[in-house]
Structure formats: C-alpha cells, structure tokens
Motif scaffolding. Structure first.
Motif, PDB file in Angstrom:
ATOM      1  N   HIS A 100      -6.343   2.836   4.707  1.00  0.00           N
ATOM      2  CA  HIS A 100      -7.435   3.809   4.650  1.00  0.00           C
ATOM      3  C   HIS A 100      -8.737   3.069   4.344  1.00  0.00           C
ATOM      4  O   HIS A 100      -8.883   2.500   3.260  1.00  0.00           O
ATOM      5  N   GLU A 128      -6.967  -2.378   5.926  1.00  0.00           N
ATOM      6  CA  GLU A 128      -6.475  -1.374   4.984  1.00  0.00           C
ATOM      7  C   GLU A 128      -5.972  -0.134   5.731  1.00  0.00           C
ATOM      8  O   GLU A 128      -6.481   0.218   6.803  1.00  0.00           O
ATOM      9  N   PRO A 188     -12.679   3.598  -3.887  1.00  0.00           N
ATOM     10  CA  PRO A 188     -11.311   3.320  -3.412  1.00  0.00           C
ATOM     11  C   PRO A 188     -10.350   3.077  -4.571  1.00  0.00           C
ATOM     12  O   PRO A 188     -10.753   2.827  -5.710  1.00  0.00           O
ATOM     13  N   GLU A 207     -11.613  10.185   3.255  1.00  0.00           N
ATOM     14  CA  GLU A 207     -10.543  10.616   4.158  1.00  0.00           C
ATOM     15  C   GLU A 207      -9.183  10.540   3.462  1.00  0.00           C
ATOM     16  O   GLU A 207      -8.324  11.408   3.628  1.00  0.00           O
ATOM     17  N   GLN A 208      -9.007   9.481   2.664  1.00  0.00           N
ATOM     18  CA  GLN A 208      -7.747   9.350   1.930  1.00  0.00           C
ATOM     19  C   GLN A 208      -7.601  10.473   0.904  1.00  0.00           C
ATOM     20  O   GLN A 208      -6.492  10.923   0.627  1.00  0.00           O
ATOM     21  N   LEU A 238     -11.637   9.487  -5.125  1.00  0.00           N
ATOM     22  CA  LEU A 238     -11.677   9.072  -3.724  1.00  0.00           C
ATOM     23  C   LEU A 238     -12.766   9.847  -2.969  1.00  0.00           C
ATOM     24  O   LEU A 238     -13.459   9.293  -2.104  1.00  0.00           O
ATOM     25  N   PRO A 242     -12.345   6.180   1.690  1.00  0.00           N
ATOM     26  CA  PRO A 242     -11.736   6.860   0.526  1.00  0.00           C
ATOM     27  C   PRO A 242     -11.792   8.383   0.629  1.00  0.00           C
ATOM     28  O   PRO A 242     -10.855   9.072   0.212  1.00  0.00           O
ATOM     29  N   ASP A 279       1.020   5.263   0.759  1.00  0.00           N
ATOM     30  CA  ASP A 279       0.368   6.369   1.456  1.00  0.00           C
ATOM     31  C   ASP A 279       1.111   7.662   1.144  1.00  0.00           C
ATOM     32  O   ASP A 279       2.346   7.670   1.048  1.00  0.00           O
ATOM     33  N   ARG A 329      -7.967  12.269  -6.545  1.00  0.00           N
ATOM     34  CA  ARG A 329      -8.549  12.878  -5.347  1.00  0.00           C
ATOM     35  C   ARG A 329     -10.073  13.004  -5.485  1.00  0.00           C
ATOM     36  O   ARG A 329     -10.827  12.735  -4.540  1.00  0.00           O
ATOM     37  N   THR A 345      -5.729  13.394   2.143  1.00  0.00           N
ATOM     38  CA  THR A 345      -4.261  13.287   2.235  1.00  0.00           C
ATOM     39  C   THR A 345      -3.571  13.703   0.934  1.00  0.00           C
ATOM     40  O   THR A 345      -2.367  13.894   0.911  1.00  0.00           O
ATOM     41  N   ARG A 351       0.844  -1.184   0.000  1.00  0.00           N
ATOM     42  CA  ARG A 351       0.000   0.000   0.000  1.00  0.00           C
ATOM     43  C   ARG A 351       0.888   1.245   0.000  1.00  0.00           C
ATOM     44  O   ARG A 351       1.949   1.264   0.632  1.00  0.00           O
TER      45      ARG A 351
END
Length: 400
Positions: free
Chosen positions: A100, A98, A190, A105-106, A185, A103, A56, A182, A109, A54
């Motif tokens: 995240h 996972e 996801p 919230e991810q 997500l 999605p 991040d 973005r 980021t 994964r």
C-alpha cells in the motif's frame, strides 16, 4: 533435527507493525514464518535472510486467489493468515514496492475489521457485565453465600469472570487500536514496519502466562471436584468418618436400619448414604442421611413404629475465620425447615460456637471448633445433650 519451532507471539494480533518487525527479525536469525496461531507462531528453521513482511487486512477470513496472484506479481509471496490478517513476504534485495503506497487507501481496508471488532467488543462487554451482575446477586442477595463459597461454585464463577474480563479487555483494546490505526492511516501516516516489539513481548509473556495459569486452574477446579466427589451407602456398623450416627445418639441395641429405602440409585441407598465433596475452602466436606427403626417401640402419637432419622453436614475449612458466617448461612438455609423454637447459643467449654434448635422431637446442633463446622439435624426422642456429646466426639476428628 527439528525443522520447526513454536514461539509465543510478541504482541496482540491487531498490532500490525510489531508483527511485521518481529517476523523480519526472526528471519535474520534463520527462523522463517510458517503459521500464526492464537497464541503461538510456528517458524521453519533455515538460513538467515534479510526479509520484509507485510500484513494486509481482507474483508473476510479468506483472501482470494486473485489477490494472492496480484501481490505475487509485485514480488510479495503469501505466507499465512490469522483471522482477517494476511501475511506476505519478500526478500530485501528484491526491493519490492509496498503493498500500500497510499495510507489513506489502506485505511479504507480496515473499515470491515473496525466494525467487526467494535461489535465483538460490545457483545463481550455486555456478556461480562451480565456475568458480574449474576455474581454480585449471588453474593449480596443470596441468603447463603458462604455455603456457595465453601461449596466452590462462587470461586469457580469468580475465576471465570476474571478470565472473561481479560477477554473483554483485549476485545475492547483491539477495537480501539484498529480504529486508532485507521484514523492514523487516514491522516496519511503509514504503518511503522520496524516497530519495536521486544518490551511488549516481555509484558505479553507475563500476562499470557498468568492468564493461561488462571484459565487452567479455573478449568481444573470443577474437574477435581467431580473426580473427588463420592457417594456411598452408609455401612451398618460404625465407621471412622466424622459423621454423627443414629447409634451414637439412640444407644438402643434394638435400633436397626430396617428395610432399604425406596430411593436406591447406582447401588446407593440414598436414605442411608454419605457423600464426600472437596473444594478449596472445604477440602473435607461430608453430608449424610440415616434412617433407623426400633420395631418394638411406637411414636408417642401412635403414628407408627418409632423410626428416628438424622442428617449431618460436616466441613473442615481452609479458613477457620469463616466458620461463624458459615453457621449463620446453615441456619438460614436449613433452620427454616421446621418453624418454631429458638436458635439458642450456648457457652460451651469444648466448642468455639454451639447453637441448638429444638422443636418437639426435631433437634438441631450447629457447632464449630477449630477448622471444623458441623450441622446435625435429628428427629427422634434422644435428648439434645446426647446430640451435643456425639457432635463433640466427631468434630474432634477434623478440628485440627
């Protein structure tokens, strides 16, 4: 036995899903991710494993120890980072949750990276547009663009711009892709951690290979030109160089070089020198200056001892079709030095092009034959026919 191997990255750095999928597939083949570079990825050879990877995105280039510890407690071990992208791994059998689960919230980021890539794309695009503008101005507003072409500077700048265009394209694509990710997500969709990567890797391999070859070629060209450039003092006696010498025109046994010119640098008499240059379109290119003196003869205006001089520019072209344009540029650049007189084109059985320019004791010949182009500028009392004859003799050396 080599325990590591390097492989070209399958996709561009922002394609998170493809990278995760590729790392997992490599682990099944016994290649375990160790480090991600700009174009290549280093793997450690080992036993095949079913692994999940994964990626991040952090707010800066370094992920904090607290974040690593937090993910480790969830079963994800930090592996490596490239830019703001941090890679974690976990075995399939560990069934780790996972990183995240939300999605949306991810997507949050990615805000920092979205702004950063958009800013970079804007700066790169502006820089490339400025470079293109400079190149266009050289070609359309420079009165001697064919001289720049055969000198090599125009080709080098063109290659540099092509490379920069690719960089601008990837920067723009990165900014657009991250923004699109973005948005996806944010809509609750996801990342596909098993995204296909093989076809994209083939395309990437072809594009990257062409880009690398072009970039290397563009970097080597100026190095070759510098390495092959050579300037030496003209020998007093005749040479086999394709350069018209004063002795070829004056044919006066009392002609001497006289004292060395006051402009001597690196043991070269720049008043009596020749320079060899190389470029793609002019693999043979000479320029020379020569000054002489006949001590028992005076200028007719009584200004001093008769001291004729000569300059030559010689090109052997890779593309003979540009000879006429090159001569036109040579006239524009160098024919203005002595105003007055006409540039007269003469039909001559030996030359493809022959143009003469004569103002008092200044005489110029612009000539082309086959692959060769010559410009001879002479200051003295010799007849123009003598210059044409000497040019015909020398141009033969490089016309084929």
């Amino acid at each position: 036995m080599n325990k590591t191997t390097n492989m070209l990255r399958p996709t561009d750095f922002w394609r998170i899903g493809e990278h995760e999928s590729w790392f997992s597939d490599m682990a099944q083949e016994g290649l375990h991710l160790k480090k991600v570079g700009l174009q290549f990825v280093k793997f450690t050879k080992g036993k095949p494993k079913m692994m999940k990877y994964r990626i991040d995105v952090s707010q800066g280039k370094k992920i904090t120890p607290e974040q690593k510890e937090m993910y480790s407690e969830s079963g994800w071990n930090y592996v490596t980072s490239y830019g703001e992208f941090n890679v974690f791994s976990s075995s399939v059998e560990a069934n780790s949750p996972e990183l995240h689960t939300d999605p949306a919230e991810q997507a949050y980021t990615l805000n920092y990276l979205d702004k950063k890539l958009s800013k970079t794309a804007f700066v790169v695009a502006v820089a490339v547009l400025l470079m293109i503008g400079m190149l266009v101005s050289i070609w359309f507003f420079n009165s001697a663009n064919y001289i720049a072409l055969v000198d090599g500077s125009f080709i080098q700048q063109s290659i540099l711009i092509i490379v920069e265009l690719y960089v601008a394209y990837t920067s723009l694509q990165a900014a657009i892709s991250i923004r699109a990710l973005r948005k996806t997500l944010s809509e609750g969709k996801p990342i596909n951690h098993s995204a296909p990567w093989k076809r994209i890797r083939k395309v990437k391999l072809i594009i990257a290979s062409l880009y690398i070859i072009l970039a290397i070629f563009g970097a080597i060209l100026p190095i070759m030109q510098l390495a092959m450039n050579e300037t030496k003092t003209l020998p007093v006696a005749g040479t086999d160089l394709p350069i018209v010498r004063l002795a070829d025109i004056e044919q006066n046994p009392k002609l001497n070089r006289g004292e060395a010119s006051s402009y001597i640098r690196d043991n070269v008499d720049w008043g009596n020198r020749y320079t060899y240059n190389w470029s793609l379109l002019a693999p043979v290119h000479y320029e020379s200056n020569e000054n002489g003196i006949v001590s028992n003869e005076m200028w007719k205006d009584g200004s001093g001892v008769y001291s004729p001089s000569i300059e030559t520019r010689v090109y052997q072209l890779s593309l003979p079709s540009i000879a006429e344009s090159l001569i036109s540029d040579l006239i524009k650049r160098y024919g203005l030095a002595y105003r007055g007189g006409d540039f007269i084109e003469i039909e001559h059985t030996y030359f493809d092009i022959l143009i003469v320019h004569e103002v008092d004791e200044f005489k110029e010949v612009f000539a082309a034959k086959g692959k060769a182009v010559m410009h001879v500028r002479y200051h003295g009392y010799a007849k123009i026919d003598s210059i044409i004859g000497a040019t015909a003799e020398k141009i033969t050396l490089i016309s084929d």
